[in-house]
Design a protein around this motif. Structure first.
Motif, PDB file in Angstrom:
ATOM      1  N   LEU A 163       0.835  -1.206   0.000  1.00 32.08           N
ATOM      2  CA  LEU A 163       0.000   0.000   0.000  1.00 32.08           C
ATOM      3  C   LEU A 163       0.870   1.257   0.000  1.00 32.08           C
ATOM      4  O   LEU A 163       0.564   2.238  -0.697  1.00 32.08           O
ATOM      5  CB  LEU A 163      -0.938  -0.002   1.207  1.00 32.08           C
ATOM      6  CG  LEU A 163      -2.134  -0.965   1.139  1.00 32.08           C
ATOM      7  CD1 LEU A 163      -2.816  -1.071   2.492  1.00 32.08           C
ATOM      8  CD2 LEU A 163      -3.134  -0.522   0.073  1.00 32.08           C
ATOM      9  N   ARG A 164       1.945   1.221   0.749  1.00 31.97           N
ATOM     10  CA  ARG A 164       2.848   2.377   0.780  1.00 31.97           C
ATOM     11  C   ARG A 164       3.551   2.552  -0.559  1.00 31.97           C
ATOM     12  O   ARG A 164       3.754   3.681  -1.031  1.00 31.97           O
ATOM     13  CB  ARG A 164       3.862   2.221   1.915  1.00 31.97           C
ATOM     14  CG  ARG A 164       3.234   2.440   3.289  1.00 31.97           C
ATOM     15  CD  ARG A 164       4.220   2.242   4.405  1.00 31.97           C
ATOM     16  NE  ARG A 164       3.588   2.518   5.702  1.00 31.97           N
ATOM     17  CZ  ARG A 164       4.027   2.067   6.854  1.00 31.97           C
ATOM     18  NH1 ARG A 164       5.118   1.285   6.894  1.00 31.97           N
ATOM     19  NH2 ARG A 164       3.402   2.357   7.972  1.00 31.97           N
ATOM     20  N   GLN A 165       3.928   1.441  -1.179  1.00 32.27           N
ATOM     21  CA  GLN A 165       4.554   1.533  -2.498  1.00 32.27           C
ATOM     22  C   GLN A 165       3.614   2.154  -3.520  1.00 32.27           C
ATOM     23  O   GLN A 165       4.047   2.815  -4.462  1.00 32.27           O
ATOM     24  CB  GLN A 165       4.986   0.144  -2.973  1.00 32.27           C
ATOM     25  CG  GLN A 165       6.195  -0.424  -2.250  1.00 32.27           C
ATOM     26  CD  GLN A 165       6.525  -1.833  -2.698  1.00 32.27           C
ATOM     27  OE1 GLN A 165       6.152  -2.257  -3.788  1.00 32.27           O
ATOM     28  NE2 GLN A 165       7.222  -2.582  -1.849  1.00 32.27           N
ATOM     29  N   CYS A 166       2.320   1.947  -3.323  1.00 26.92           N
ATOM     30  CA  CYS A 166       1.314   2.521  -4.224  1.00 26.92           C
ATOM     31  C   CYS A 166       1.009   3.983  -3.903  1.00 26.92           C
ATOM     32  O   CYS A 166       0.206   4.613  -4.601  1.00 26.92           O
ATOM     33  CB  CYS A 166       0.027   1.700  -4.168  1.00 26.92           C
ATOM     34  SG  CYS A 166       0.167   0.052  -4.904  1.00 26.92           S
ATOM     35  N   GLY A 167       1.607   4.507  -2.844  1.00 25.97           N
ATOM     36  CA  GLY A 167       1.459   5.926  -2.530  1.00 25.97           C
ATOM     37  C   GLY A 167       0.732   6.271  -1.258  1.00 25.97           C
ATOM     38  O   GLY A 167       0.507   7.459  -0.977  1.00 25.97           O
ATOM     39  N   ALA A 168       0.346   5.276  -0.440  1.00 23.18           N
ATOM     40  CA  ALA A 168      -0.370   5.576   0.805  1.00 23.18           C
ATOM     41  C   ALA A 168       0.557   6.242   1.816  1.00 23.18           C
ATOM     42  O   ALA A 168       1.597   5.695   2.161  1.00 23.18           O
ATOM     43  CB  ALA A 168      -0.961   4.301   1.391  1.00 23.18           C
ATOM     44  N   GLU A 169       0.156   7.417   2.283  1.00 27.49           N
ATOM     45  CA  GLU A 169       0.906   8.101   3.342  1.00 27.49           C
ATOM     46  C   GLU A 169       0.467   7.610   4.714  1.00 27.49           C
ATOM     47  O   GLU A 169       1.233   7.620   5.670  1.00 27.49           O
ATOM     48  CB  GLU A 169       0.681   9.609   3.250  1.00 27.49           C
ATOM     49  CG  GLU A 169       1.093  10.231   1.934  1.00 27.49           C
ATOM     50  CD  GLU A 169       0.581  11.649   1.813  1.00 27.49           C
ATOM     51  OE1 GLU A 169       1.047  12.514   2.589  1.00 27.49           O
ATOM     52  OE2 GLU A 169      -0.298  11.897   0.956  1.00 27.49           O
ATOM     53  N   LEU A 170      -0.796   7.223   4.821  1.00 29.92           N
ATOM     54  CA  LEU A 170      -1.370   6.697   6.057  1.00 29.92           C
ATOM     55  C   LEU A 170      -2.106   5.408   5.727  1.00 29.92           C
ATOM     56  O   LEU A 170      -2.903   5.371   4.785  1.00 29.92           O
ATOM     57  CB  LEU A 170      -2.341   7.706   6.675  1.00 29.92           C
ATOM     58  CG  LEU A 170      -3.182   7.226   7.863  1.00 29.92           C
ATOM     59  CD1 LEU A 170      -2.290   6.946   9.079  1.00 29.92           C
ATOM     60  CD2 LEU A 170      -4.265   8.244   8.212  1.00 29.92           C
TER      61      LEU A 170
END
Length: 362
Positions: A152-159
């Motif tokens: 999810l973070r790799q896809c751009g999630a900051e939170l």
């Protein structure tokens, strides 16, 4: 007037979502992964989750969402009563089982798979193209959750928001989430003071203090090997072994005649192991127990209090950071509370925490 202006009539701007104390707490603590867990079913966990999704969208924070269990279904799977749906926001990144997409009431774009299988198909990553209702069912094992969060973070999630499941609190561990929101409410049963007491007991377990740096360094070998360890008063190791905590009680009782002062347990502490530790405390006043975090203690608050009254100490390798406590004054089983009175009582009971009813004005 240009043709463009003629073809694009102005639309009213939707009202802004007012920043809430809960959202302010999440931001002030600079949390990247927040687990939303409920004291029991129907305590407002999904409403709290939706509130955070809306607040993140309003603040232009890219958010990822997944679940330890299953949420967003129309009816509770245990009591068969209507449930509030999970309301994703436009642009929300969601990790969910493939079959749940068949029931989604939002358009989504598939971003990729995770290779993690579930009873409802592979957990996949999607992006919500608009806002609306969505069922979410994610990975259930800790190492799979780590992978999902990373993706999810790799896809751009900051939170990243983790939706919890009844009776399974390991997603709230600092090893997975760096902050926790605890939902409590009238569905627990009893009067307001009963709910406050039961919630206070839960907070006592989750909120055990963090070990100081010297102690954490001393006990690190036991956690590194995923086992159990014992040390004397000078910090010298007496025993460290990669033994499962379920089998550790008999081995620990063999230390009765040794000068043990500190015990470290990397896994879950259930009743049998707790009884062994309590027996050791009687022979070794001042005994310190170090666990990974409060989610590993499967005991009651009264047990913890008795251990400490007898001179024992319990601390965590990593403390749980409580981002806030949310309240649901309504119970589907009857016995609902006055919302404003419940909020006032809870804030008085826990002045050290951010306490809110997300459906009331801050």
């Amino acid at each position: 007037m240009s043709h463009t202006a003629m073809l694009a009539p102005t639309r009213p701007t939707p009202p802004a979502v007012r920043p809430s104390p809960l959202w302010a707490s999440v931001q002030a603590l600079q949390l990247r992964t927040v687990a939303v867990m409920g004291m029991t079913k129907n305590t407002g966990k999904t409403v709290s989750l939706n509130h955070l999704l809306a607040q993140a969208h309003q603040a232009h924070v890219a958010v990822g969402l997944t679940s330890i269990g299953r949420d967003g279904e129309e009816r509770d799977q245990v009591f068969s009563i209507p449930k509030p749906p999970v309301m994703v926001t436009p642009g929300c990144l969601v990790a969910t089982a493939r079959d749940t997409l068949l029931r989604a009431k939002v358009r989504t774009r598939l971003l990729g798979g995770t290779g993690i299988e579930s009873p409802m198909g592979e957990v996949v990553l999607v992006k919500a193209l608009d806002g609306g209702e969505m069922e979410v069912a994610g990975a259930s094992r800790s190492h799979d959750q780590h992978r999902v969060i990373a993706l999810l973070r790799q896809c751009g999630a900051e939170l990243v928001l983790l939706d919890g499941a009844l009776g399974r609190s390991h997603h709230a561990s600092p090893a997975i989430a760096d902050g926790v929101v605890l939902a409590t409410g009238a569905a627990i049963g009893g009067g307001v003071q009963d709910v406050l007491r039961k919630t206070r007991d839960r907070l006592a377990i989750l909120g055990i203090a963090q070990a100081d740096e010297a102690l954490a360094t001393q006990v690190a070998p036991a956690f590194d090997c995923g086992g159990v360890g014992a040390w004397d008063a000078e910090g010298h190791p007496l025993w460290i072994e990669a033994v499962a905590t379920l089998n550790a009680a008999p081995r620990l009782l063999q230390l009765m005649g040794t000068p043990v002062r500190t015990i470290a347990v990397s896994g879950a502490v259930a009743r049998r192991l707790w009884m062994a530790l309590s027996t050791l405390l009687q022979a070794h006043p001042g005994l310190t127990l170090v666990v990974a975090d409060g989610t590993k203690l499967f005991i009651d608050a009264v047990d913890l209090a008795q251990f400490e009254r007898q001179g024992g100490h319990v601390c965590a390798l990593r403390a749980i950071r409580m981002a806030g406590i949310t309240l649901n004054p309504f119970s589907p089983f009857g016995g609902s509370f006055d919302a404003h009175e419940f909020l006032a009582e809870a804030r008085s009971a826990w002045p050290e925490h951010v306490v809110s009813d997300v459906l009331l004005q801050p």
